[in-house]
Write a protein that holds these residues in place. Structure first.
Motif, PDB file in Angstrom:
ATOM      1  N   GLN A 116       2.001  -3.350  -6.737  1.00  0.00           N
ATOM      2  CA  GLN A 116       2.147  -4.162  -5.534  1.00  0.00           C
ATOM      3  C   GLN A 116       3.293  -3.683  -4.641  1.00  0.00           C
ATOM      4  O   GLN A 116       3.178  -3.699  -3.415  1.00  0.00           O
ATOM      5  N   ALA A 120       1.351   1.319  -1.466  1.00  0.00           N
ATOM      6  CA  ALA A 120       1.065   1.542  -0.042  1.00  0.00           C
ATOM      7  C   ALA A 120       1.708   2.815   0.495  1.00  0.00           C
ATOM      8  O   ALA A 120       1.189   3.445   1.418  1.00  0.00           O
ATOM      9  N   ASP A 121       2.829   3.226  -0.109  1.00  0.00           N
ATOM     10  CA  ASP A 121       3.554   4.394   0.383  1.00  0.00           C
ATOM     11  C   ASP A 121       3.496   5.590  -0.560  1.00  0.00           C
ATOM     12  O   ASP A 121       4.196   6.585  -0.353  1.00  0.00           O
ATOM     13  N   THR A 127      -1.018   7.429  -7.277  1.00  0.00           N
ATOM     14  CA  THR A 127      -2.029   6.373  -7.246  1.00  0.00           C
ATOM     15  C   THR A 127      -3.067   6.571  -8.344  1.00  0.00           C
ATOM     16  O   THR A 127      -3.411   5.630  -9.075  1.00  0.00           O
ATOM     17  N   GLN A 155      -2.763  -4.701  -2.212  1.00  0.00           N
ATOM     18  CA  GLN A 155      -2.073  -3.498  -1.766  1.00  0.00           C
ATOM     19  C   GLN A 155      -2.907  -2.267  -2.133  1.00  0.00           C
ATOM     20  O   GLN A 155      -3.286  -2.094  -3.293  1.00  0.00           O
ATOM     21  N   MET A 156      -3.179  -1.430  -1.143  1.00  0.00           N
ATOM     22  CA  MET A 156      -4.007  -0.246  -1.351  1.00  0.00           C
ATOM     23  C   MET A 156      -3.509   0.903  -0.478  1.00  0.00           C
ATOM     24  O   MET A 156      -2.704   0.722   0.435  1.00  0.00           O
ATOM     25  N   ASN A 157      -4.034   2.091  -0.770  1.00  0.00           N
ATOM     26  CA  ASN A 157      -3.908   3.225   0.142  1.00  0.00           C
ATOM     27  C   ASN A 157      -5.246   3.959   0.132  1.00  0.00           C
ATOM     28  O   ASN A 157      -6.142   3.631  -0.649  1.00  0.00           O
ATOM     29  N   GLU A 158      -5.398   4.936   0.997  1.00  0.00           N
ATOM     30  CA  GLU A 158      -6.704   5.586   1.130  1.00  0.00           C
ATOM     31  C   GLU A 158      -7.120   6.304  -0.150  1.00  0.00           C
ATOM     32  O   GLU A 158      -8.298   6.332  -0.502  1.00  0.00           O
ATOM     33  N   GLY A 175      -9.020  -6.448  -0.772  1.00  0.00           N
ATOM     34  CA  GLY A 175      -8.320  -6.908   0.414  1.00  0.00           C
ATOM     35  C   GLY A 175      -8.817  -8.256   0.885  1.00  0.00           C
ATOM     36  O   GLY A 175      -9.490  -8.994   0.169  1.00  0.00           O
ATOM     37  N   MET A 286      -3.582  -2.364   7.405  1.00  0.00           N
ATOM     38  CA  MET A 286      -2.519  -3.120   6.767  1.00  0.00           C
ATOM     39  C   MET A 286      -1.934  -4.070   7.804  1.00  0.00           C
ATOM     40  O   MET A 286      -1.551  -3.655   8.899  1.00  0.00           O
ATOM     41  N   LEU A 296      -0.634  -6.501   3.908  1.00  0.00           N
ATOM     42  CA  LEU A 296      -1.647  -6.303   2.884  1.00  0.00           C
ATOM     43  C   LEU A 296      -2.912  -5.754   3.514  1.00  0.00           C
ATOM     44  O   LEU A 296      -3.040  -5.683   4.735  1.00  0.00           O
ATOM     45  N   ALA A 297      -3.856  -5.346   2.663  1.00  0.00           N
ATOM     46  CA  ALA A 297      -5.084  -4.704   3.144  1.00  0.00           C
ATOM     47  C   ALA A 297      -5.995  -5.746   3.800  1.00  0.00           C
ATOM     48  O   ALA A 297      -6.386  -6.729   3.180  1.00  0.00           O
TER      49      ALA A 297
END
Length: 304
Positions: A116, A120-121, A127, A155-158, A175, A286, A296-297
């Motif tokens: 969490q 994101a970064d 990941t 919380q996510m990233n691509e 999300g 986000m 958040l997503a």
């Protein structure tokens, strides 16, 4: 056919697993309701969330909800003054009992606080490592790969979206949004698996705002579901909240939704009701939502 409302249960902590999950199973059985339990499968490091005190809006949210009562003092020390217990190793029998009772089970995360607060970064390697740890532990416990994932803290990233497909998931609920969709990258390319976003606010986002309390907050949620929509609602609850102090509130919601004509189902059942050929494509952004600190997503605009 009755409209569908999927119950997505995030299990964040060891206490939530031990105490909240059994109580939720009993409540769900009482109302013949389906649900999806998403488990934190590695160490409970809840105490490390103390650094969020510097996040804008965090203190305001904490002041509205009793963190100590919901989580317990010991839980709030895990990962700092106390070692973080390994949830997946300690609670194998309990987790299997959820599946054996007929509920869908899936992955929430490996380390809830770590995911969490950092994903994101982070880059793709970090990941994928976190997701792989959870995926391997899931197989150890259940004897087969997971088919769904619901991101801790939304919380996510691509890279996380893309890796869900590599893990063989059939759908995810990572999300917040208004209806199911297929995520696309910023370049418009399909990524990951279909998403069933949470469509309703959570209890901790509502309590303490606009006069909503533990005694009456269910009325607001039921007002939001009075008008039916063409796709399933997804309500996210927490083993640490609805499975413990807010269990009575959750029971009022179960009864209220059934009285409104909803069929209470797992996320898998909601997913299987969809026409994949008609699934819209959306980017994921986000952003902020009322009642929750940080970003958040969120389901973005539809691809043209």
């Amino acid at each position: 056919m009755k409209p569908l409302l999927a119950l997505k249960i995030d299990v964040d902590t060891w206490r939530g697993t031990r105490e909240g999950v059994p109580r939720l199973m009993a409540l769900l059985k009482k109302y013949n309701a389906g649900a999806t339990f998403l488990f934190s499968l590695g160490p409970d490091h809840t105490g490390r969330a103390i650094k969020r005190v510097f996040r804008p809006g965090f203190l305001n949210k904490v002041s509205r909800t009793s963190v100590v009562e919901h989580y317990g003092i010991r839980t709030l020390l895990y990962g700092t003054l106390l070692p973080g217990p390994d949830i997946g190793r300690r609670e194998v029998a309990l987790l299997r009992s959820v599946r054996d009772a007929g509920f869908e089970v899936g992955i929430h995360c490996w380390d809830h606080i770590r995911w969490q607060d950092y994903v994101a970064d982070k880059d793709a390697q970090w990941t994928q490592n976190e997701m792989q740890l959870a995926a391997e532990r899931f197989v150890e416990i259940f004897g087969e790969p997971a088919k769904t994932h619901g991101a801790a803290g939304w919380q996510m990233n691509e890279a996380a979206y893309a890796f869900e497909a590599e893990l063989g998931l059939i759908y995810a609920s990572d999300g917040r949004g208004t209806h199911p969709f297929q995520p696309v990258s910023t370049e418009g390319k399909l990524i990951g698996v279909p998403q069933l976003p949470s469509t309703l606010p959570t209890l901790d986002e509502l309590i303490g705002l606009d006069g909503w309390t533990e005694a009456n907050v269910h009325e607001h949620l039921l007002m939001l579901t009075e008008s039916k929509i063409n796709t399933p609602h997804v309500y996210t609850l927490h083993a640490e909240l609805e499975g413990q102090r807010l269990a009575d509130t959750f029971e009022k919601l179960l009864l209220g939704w059934q009285n409104q004509g909803y069929q209470l189902v797992s996320c898998k059942a909601a997913f299987e009701s969809l026409d994949m050929k008609q699934l819209p494509r959306h980017q994921v952004l986000m952003g902020e939502i009322a009642g929750r600190s940080g970003v958040l997503a969120l389901q973005g605009g539809a691809e043209k």
